[in-house]
Write an enzyme that holds these catalytic residues in place. Structure first.
Site, PDB file in Angstrom:
ATOM      1  N   GLY A   1      70.322  47.472   0.571  1.00 49.34           N
ATOM      2  CA  GLY A   1      70.951  47.566  -0.745  1.00 49.34           C
ATOM      3  C   GLY A   1      70.048  48.015  -1.873  1.00 49.34           C
TER       4      GLY A   1
ATOM      5  N   PRO B   1      66.803  48.558   4.832  1.00 47.64           N
ATOM      6  CA  PRO B   1      67.111  49.631   3.890  1.00 47.64           C
ATOM      7  C   PRO B   1      67.749  50.837   4.569  1.00 47.64           C
ATOM      8  CG  PRO B   1      64.780  49.643   4.424  1.00 47.64           C
ATOM      9  CD  PRO B   1      65.365  48.469   5.150  1.00 47.64           C
ATOM     10  N   GLY B   2      68.740  51.399   3.924  1.00 46.01           N
ATOM     11  CA  GLY B   2      69.359  52.628   4.431  1.00 46.01           C
ATOM     12  C   GLY B   2      69.235  53.710   3.372  1.00 46.01           C
TER      13      GLY B   2
ATOM     14  N   CYS C   1      92.172  70.477  -0.290  1.00 44.88           N
ATOM     15  CA  CYS C   1      93.491  70.372  -0.912  1.00 44.88           C
ATOM     16  C   CYS C   1      93.751  68.957  -1.386  1.00 44.88           C
ATOM     17  CB  CYS C   1      94.563  70.810   0.063  1.00 44.88           C
ATOM     18  SG  CYS C   1      94.510  72.564   0.289  1.00 44.88           S
TER      19      CYS C   1
ATOM     20  N   TYR D   1      74.717  58.633   3.176  1.00 44.71           N
ATOM     21  CA  TYR D   1      76.173  58.511   3.251  1.00 44.71           C
ATOM     22  C   TYR D   1      76.911  59.804   2.884  1.00 44.71           C
ATOM     23  CZ  TYR D   1      74.816  53.600   3.434  1.00 44.71           C
ATOM     24  OH  TYR D   1      74.235  52.415   3.776  1.00 44.71           O
TER      25      TYR D   1
HETATM   26  N1  LLP Z   1      72.573  46.150   6.196  1.00 47.13           N
HETATM   27  C1  LLP Z   1      73.895  45.888   6.233  1.00 47.13           C
HETATM   28  C2  LLP Z   1      74.377  44.727   6.977  1.00 47.13           C
HETATM   29  C3  LLP Z   1      74.795  46.726   5.568  1.00 47.13           C
HETATM   30  O1  LLP Z   1      76.079  46.447   5.605  1.00 47.13           O
HETATM   31  C4  LLP Z   1      74.303  47.858   4.869  1.00 47.13           C
HETATM   32  C5  LLP Z   1      75.225  48.753   4.203  1.00 47.13           C
HETATM   33  C6  LLP Z   1      72.928  48.097   4.860  1.00 47.13           C
HETATM   34  C7  LLP Z   1      72.086  47.215   5.533  1.00 47.13           C
HETATM   35  C8  LLP Z   1      72.297  49.265   4.157  1.00 47.13           C
HETATM   36  O2  LLP Z   1      72.549  49.272   2.803  1.00 47.13           O
HETATM   37  P1  LLP Z   1      71.826  50.355   1.846  1.00 47.13           P
HETATM   38  O3  LLP Z   1      70.356  50.015   1.846  1.00 47.13           O
HETATM   39  O4  LLP Z   1      72.081  51.692   2.440  1.00 47.13           O
HETATM   40  O5  LLP Z   1      72.494  50.186   0.532  1.00 47.13           O
HETATM   41  N2  LLP Z   1      79.107  53.982   2.197  1.00 47.13           N
HETATM   42  C9  LLP Z   1      78.618  53.298   1.023  1.00 47.13           C
HETATM   43  C10 LLP Z   1      77.652  52.238   1.338  1.00 47.13           C
HETATM   44  C11 LLP Z   1      78.178  51.218   2.306  1.00 47.13           C
HETATM   45  C12 LLP Z   1      77.074  50.377   2.762  1.00 47.13           C
HETATM   46  C13 LLP Z   1      77.512  49.437   3.799  1.00 47.13           C
HETATM   47  N3  LLP Z   1      76.490  48.612   4.260  1.00 47.13           N
HETATM   48  C14 LLP Z   1      78.043  54.314   0.051  1.00 47.13           C
HETATM   49  O6  LLP Z   1      78.155  55.509   0.305  1.00 47.13           O
HETATM   50  O7  LLP Z   1      77.541  53.940  -1.005  1.00 47.13           O
END
Ligand code: LLP
Length: 419
Positions: free
Chosen positions: A232, A275-276, A344, A373
């Site tokens: 997050g 982290p993603g 569209c 994403y």
């Molecule tokens: N760990 C868990 C359990 C999660 O559910 C998520 C994201 C992450 C890690 C990674 O979170 P990050 O560091 O990427 O914020 N599609 C949406 C985001 C959905 C995220 C869902 N879970 C977007 O495009 O903003």
């Protein structure tokens, strides 16, 4: 003329060589983020581990890259797990998430050596205990807790989301039963607890509350367990975004955890984060070719050759992005325009009301911070073909995912001769 270059290559050259729309990743920017996480998320008091949340952007090449920096992997489906198996990531470094992993997915993963599962609910734990017994496989199980903290905004709200589809409240009967089941099972071991409180978080206080809650849970256990704090971490999409720098964020995490552990007199085995977005978002740029331009009474549109099929985030979350015309960086931004895609759907807008120079058809537009994403949430709506993905490093570009062809769209279709 001042032109945008990405990792030493002109964006116009990349567009010419690979076509548009095009997802371009500056590999060194990913590497910098990986290093920043790795160097700052360490403690003398406990082991630390970083799982890359691969849903943000998953390809075999990307998994190999994070593996080479010592990261482990978070996967959320059979498909992500299968892709990971094709990479160099050792299976023991893969953590399987998800609220409704199917029997087939879990069976497949366990048969292929899965060792870490983050279980979401009681039924899943019941199934895991049966499966581990039948297959005579040991599994480390973490339980996903719903800690009642929602940090999707700049503020956080406690006790929000008690009805979330993810996780269990620690105090619930279900959670207590799940713990008991794991403790009684010959093949399951309770690895620890997990929580993920939201995305694009800019404020440490929500995480601190999460750490406090999780550490409190550990007081009920004699053995030292693992805490997984989720992901997050925020990134910059537009200049309004002011994320906490990764190093600072990591140091604060570690210090706070050490402080609370000491205060509560609790030991942990390991601290994990996932982290993603923060690993890949800012390293990614989408290149589009500008097509027609159009004026309406109140708006001026620049149309691009992609749209919600390669970046659903503006339509889905009103996400904001910034952009430039790559071959007109030093031309004055005299126009207020809306960047619209070609699908569209009226909502197929990439950027609402931004300042850009006057353009001519064929100019190349770069939309920044699209590395997370974008590709992973892309679709075939309107039979759009998925763009290519390229990595660029030190003036060299290479293809990571080929552009889809029309034939690719038909893969899997069955046509019956006699109707
Ligand atoms: N760990 C868990 C359990 C999660 O559910 C998520 C994201 C992450 C890690 C990674 O979170 P990050 O560091 O990427 O914020 N599609 C949406 C985001 C959905 C995220 C869902 N879970 C977007 O495009 O903003």
């Amino acid at each position: 003329m001042n032109e945008l270059t990405i990792a030493g290559v002109k964006a116009t050259e990349l567009a010419r060589e690979y076509g548009t729309p095009l997802y371009v990743y500056d590999q060194e920017k990913i590497e910098e983020k990986l290093l920043e996480f790795k160097e700052n998320f360490t403690s003398p008091r406990f082991k630390t581990k970083i799982l890359y949340a691969s849903k943000a952007f998953q390809t075999i090449e990307m998994i190999d890259l994070v593996h080479s920096f010592g990261f482990c992997l978070d996967v959320v489906s059979g498909g992500e797990f299968f892709t990971a198996l094709q990479s160099q990531m050792p299976v023991e470094n893969i953590y399987f998430h998800g609220n409704n992993k199917s029997f087939a997915e879990l069976e497949f993963a366990i048969e292929n050596g899965l060792q870490h599962v983050i279980a979401d609910n009681l039924m899943e734990v019941e199934f895991l205990s049966e499966l581990a017994k039948t297959q005579k496989r040991n599994l480390q199980v973490m339980l996903r807790l719903n800690v009642g903290i929602d940090a999707h905004t700049h503020e956080y709200i406690v006790t929000a989301h008690i009805d979330s589809k993810f996780g269990m409240s620690y105090e619930s009967v279900d959670c207590q039963k799940a713990i008991q089941l794991i403790q009684e099972s010959e093949f399951l071991e309770l690895e620890g607890f997990h929580a993920h409180i939201g995305s694009q978080i800019f404020d440490l206080t929500a995480w601190f509350a999460e750490i406090e809650k999780l550490v409190h849970v550990l007081k009920d256990f004699d053995e030292s367990l693992t805490l997984n704090l989720g992901g997050g971490f925020g990134v910059t999409y537009t200049e309004a975004d002011k994320p906490i720098p990764i190093a600072e964020n990591m140091k604060a995490f570690i210090e706070k955890t050490e402080e609370i552990l000491e205060k509560e007199n609790v030991m942990i085995r390991e601290l994990i984060i996932e982290p993603g977005r923060s690993v890949v978002a800012e390293a990614g740029i989408t290149l589009y070719t500008i097509g027609y331009q159009k004026k309406t009474p109140n708006k001026q549109y620049y149309f691009v050759d992609g749209g919600m099929t390669d970046n659903i985030r503006p339509a889905l979350y009103q996400a904001e992005y910034s952009c430039d015309v790559v071959n007109k960086l030093d031309v004055e931004k005299t126009e207020t325009v809306t960047i619209a895609g070609k699908m569209c759907e009226s909502g197929d807008i990439i950027i609402q009301q931004t300042k850009l120079p006057k353009v001519t058809t064929g100019d190349i537009l770069a939309v920044y911070s699209t590395g997370a994403y974008g590709f992973s949430m892309s679709s075939h709506y309107n039979r759009a073909t998925r763009p290519a993905v390229i990595f660029v490093k030190k003036g060299e570009s290479r293809i990571v995912v080929k552009r889809e062809s029309y034939e690719d769209l038909l893969r899997g279709e069955v046509v019956y001769e006699s109707k």
